[in-house]
Motif scaffolding. Structure first.
Motif, PDB file in Angstrom:
ATOM      1  N   THR A  52       0.844  -1.182   0.000  1.00  0.00           N
ATOM      2  CA  THR A  52       0.000   0.000   0.000  1.00  0.00           C
ATOM      3  C   THR A  52       0.884   1.239   0.000  1.00  0.00           C
ATOM      4  OG1 THR A  52      -1.710  -1.169   1.225  1.00  0.00           O
ATOM      5  CG2 THR A  52      -1.820   1.225   1.242  1.00  0.00           C
ATOM      6  N   PHE A  53       0.610   2.158  -0.922  1.00  0.00           N
ATOM      7  CA  PHE A  53       1.325   3.433  -1.017  1.00  0.00           C
ATOM      8  C   PHE A  53       0.299   4.545  -0.839  1.00  0.00           C
ATOM      9  CE2 PHE A  53       3.536   0.364  -3.649  1.00  0.00           C
ATOM     10  CZ  PHE A  53       4.852   0.516  -3.270  1.00  0.00           C
ATOM     11  N   TRP A  54       0.435   5.339   0.227  1.00  0.00           N
ATOM     12  CA  TRP A  54      -0.527   6.404   0.462  1.00  0.00           C
ATOM     13  C   TRP A  54      -0.128   7.695  -0.237  1.00  0.00           C
ATOM     14  CZ3 TRP A  54      -5.168   5.339   1.771  1.00  0.00           C
ATOM     15  CH2 TRP A  54      -5.431   4.196   2.525  1.00  0.00           C
ATOM     16  N   CYS A  91      -7.894  -4.160 -12.834  1.00  0.00           N
ATOM     17  CA  CYS A  91      -7.362  -2.992 -12.132  1.00  0.00           C
ATOM     18  C   CYS A  91      -8.388  -1.867 -12.152  1.00  0.00           C
ATOM     19  CB  CYS A  91      -6.072  -2.511 -12.791  1.00  0.00           C
ATOM     20  SG  CYS A  91      -4.694  -3.615 -12.545  1.00  0.00           S
ATOM     21  N   LYS A  92      -8.309  -0.988 -11.167  1.00  0.00           N
ATOM     22  CA  LYS A  92      -9.189   0.174 -11.100  1.00  0.00           C
ATOM     23  C   LYS A  92      -8.323   1.418 -10.989  1.00  0.00           C
ATOM     24  CE  LYS A  92     -12.945  -2.219  -8.815  1.00  0.00           C
ATOM     25  NZ  LYS A  92     -13.773  -2.304  -7.618  1.00  0.00           N
ATOM     26  N   GLY A  93      -8.642   2.428 -11.809  1.00  0.00           N
ATOM     27  CA  GLY A  93      -7.876   3.658 -11.769  1.00  0.00           C
ATOM     28  C   GLY A  93      -8.674   4.832 -12.265  1.00  0.00           C
ATOM     29  N   ARG A  94      -8.194   6.011 -11.915  1.00  0.00           N
ATOM     30  CA  ARG A  94      -8.874   7.237 -12.305  1.00  0.00           C
ATOM     31  C   ARG A  94      -8.429   7.725 -13.669  1.00  0.00           C
ATOM     32  NH1 ARG A  94      -7.303  10.767  -8.266  1.00  0.00           N
ATOM     33  NH2 ARG A  94      -5.928  11.793  -9.710  1.00  0.00           N
ATOM     34  N   CYS A  95      -7.110   7.732 -13.929  1.00  0.00           N
ATOM     35  CA  CYS A  95      -6.599   8.324 -15.158  1.00  0.00           C
ATOM     36  C   CYS A  95      -5.252   7.707 -15.520  1.00  0.00           C
ATOM     37  CB  CYS A  95      -6.455   9.828 -14.955  1.00  0.00           C
ATOM     38  SG  CYS A  95      -5.776  10.697 -16.352  1.00  0.00           S
ATOM     39  N   VAL A  96      -5.027   7.502 -16.830  1.00  0.00           N
ATOM     40  CA  VAL A  96      -3.744   7.019 -17.334  1.00  0.00           C
ATOM     41  C   VAL A  96      -3.330   7.930 -18.479  1.00  0.00           C
ATOM     42  CG1 VAL A  96      -2.492   5.118 -18.402  1.00  0.00           C
ATOM     43  CG2 VAL A  96      -4.261   4.633 -16.726  1.00  0.00           C
ATOM     44  N   VAL A 129      -2.370   2.326  -4.613  1.00  0.00           N
ATOM     45  CA  VAL A 129      -1.586   3.562  -4.685  1.00  0.00           C
ATOM     46  C   VAL A 129      -2.564   4.719  -4.533  1.00  0.00           C
ATOM     47  CG1 VAL A 129      -0.003   4.951  -6.048  1.00  0.00           C
ATOM     48  CG2 VAL A 129       0.098   2.468  -6.209  1.00  0.00           C
ATOM     49  N   GLY A 130      -2.480   5.420  -3.420  1.00  0.00           N
ATOM     50  CA  GLY A 130      -3.387   6.531  -3.152  1.00  0.00           C
ATOM     51  C   GLY A 130      -3.044   7.783  -3.928  1.00  0.00           C
ATOM     52  N   GLY A 131      -1.790   7.965  -4.263  1.00  0.00           N
ATOM     53  CA  GLY A 131      -1.356   9.149  -5.006  1.00  0.00           C
ATOM     54  C   GLY A 131      -1.163   8.846  -6.478  1.00  0.00           C
ATOM     55  N   ASP A 132      -0.224   9.555  -7.084  1.00  0.00           N
ATOM     56  CA  ASP A 132       0.070   9.404  -8.505  1.00  0.00           C
ATOM     57  C   ASP A 132       1.276   8.495  -8.706  1.00  0.00           C
ATOM     58  OD1 ASP A 132      -1.930  11.243  -8.887  1.00  0.00           O
ATOM     59  OD2 ASP A 132      -0.571  12.933  -9.185  1.00  0.00           O
ATOM     60  N   ILE A 133       1.295   7.814  -9.848  1.00  0.00           N
ATOM     61  CA  ILE A 133       2.462   7.051 -10.275  1.00  0.00           C
ATOM     62  C   ILE A 133       3.098   7.853 -11.402  1.00  0.00           C
ATOM     63  CG2 ILE A 133       3.295   4.906 -11.286  1.00  0.00           C
ATOM     64  CD1 ILE A 133       0.804   3.531 -10.089  1.00  0.00           C
ATOM     65  N   LYS A 174      -5.648  -6.588 -10.223  1.00  0.00           N
ATOM     66  CA  LYS A 174      -6.442  -6.152  -9.070  1.00  0.00           C
ATOM     67  C   LYS A 174      -5.784  -5.034  -8.279  1.00  0.00           C
ATOM     68  CE  LYS A 174      -8.805 -10.548  -8.655  1.00  0.00           C
ATOM     69  NZ  LYS A 174      -9.155 -11.668  -7.804  1.00  0.00           N
ATOM     70  N   THR A 175      -5.054  -4.174  -8.954  1.00  0.00           N
ATOM     71  CA  THR A 175      -4.415  -3.028  -8.312  1.00  0.00           C
ATOM     72  C   THR A 175      -5.316  -1.805  -8.445  1.00  0.00           C
ATOM     73  OG1 THR A 175      -2.198  -3.879  -8.711  1.00  0.00           O
ATOM     74  CG2 THR A 175      -2.393  -1.518  -8.384  1.00  0.00           C
ATOM     75  N   GLU A 176      -5.366  -0.985  -7.406  1.00  0.00           N
ATOM     76  CA  GLU A 176      -6.115   0.262  -7.447  1.00  0.00           C
ATOM     77  C   GLU A 176      -5.117   1.417  -7.420  1.00  0.00           C
ATOM     78  OE1 GLU A 176      -9.367   0.725  -4.752  1.00  0.00           O
ATOM     79  OE2 GLU A 176      -9.681  -1.448  -4.665  1.00  0.00           O
ATOM     80  N   PHE A 177      -5.343   2.399  -8.302  1.00  0.00           N
ATOM     81  CA  PHE A 177      -4.447   3.543  -8.379  1.00  0.00           C
ATOM     82  C   PHE A 177      -5.249   4.792  -8.715  1.00  0.00           C
ATOM     83  CE2 PHE A 177      -4.535   1.457 -12.487  1.00  0.00           C
ATOM     84  CZ  PHE A 177      -4.771   2.499 -13.370  1.00  0.00           C
ATOM     85  N   GLY A 178      -4.635   5.944  -8.443  1.00  0.00           N
ATOM     86  CA  GLY A 178      -5.284   7.200  -8.764  1.00  0.00           C
ATOM     87  C   GLY A 178      -4.998   7.629 -10.186  1.00  0.00           C
TER      88      GLY A 178
END
Length: 136
Positions: A38-40, A88-93, A56-60, A70-74
């Motif tokens: 987990t990365f906040w 996987c679930k994410g907001r933007c790539v 990943v709570g922040g940005d990559i 099954k990774t969740e990212f912002g």
């Protein structure tokens, strides 16, 4: 609990499985994370490789990224290639080239080349070349 170490050649930062990193993580080489890490904060590196079930709570922010199943990212911002594995679930790539596998749910994708392999839910697509395939 932060559990990470450097590889022998000092070019890869290895984050152990089940680790919790509560701050921004920046490294000049590659970051390799084990399952259920987990990365906040933000994750910044030349290359980011996440095993399955990470959060990943922040940005990559990177040049290349491989995101396990099954990774969740912002948000992912990459100057090169991004591969997103199933469910996987994410907001933007945002990247040069993006490959999205089956079962992903992503809000927006912006890239020069987008390949969608299987059924995926994507809110917005913006790209130069978009290829969607589904094998029966």
């Amino acid at each position: 609990m932060k559990k990470y170490r450097l590889s022998r050649d000092r070019k890869t930062l290895i984050v152990a499985k089940d680790s919790i990193v509560d701050k921004h993580l920046r490294f000049e080489g590659s970051i390799l994370a084990g399952i259920m890490a987990t990365f906040w904060g933000n994750v910044e590196a030349k290359e980011v490789r996440l095993a399955g079930r990470n959060f990943v709570g922040g940005d990559i922010i990177c040049e290349r990224a491989i995101v396990g199943p099954k990774t969740e990212f912002g948000r992912i911002v990459a100057s090169g290639n991004v591969v997103i594995f199933p469910k996987c679930k994410g907001r933007c790539v945002q990247a040069d080239s993006v490959i999205i596998k089956e079962g992903c749910v992503i809000g927006a994708v912006r890239a020069n080349r987008i390949i969608i392999d299987g059924l995926a839910k994507i809110g917005q697509l913006e790209g130069g070349k978009i290829i969607a395939s589904r094998e029966l």
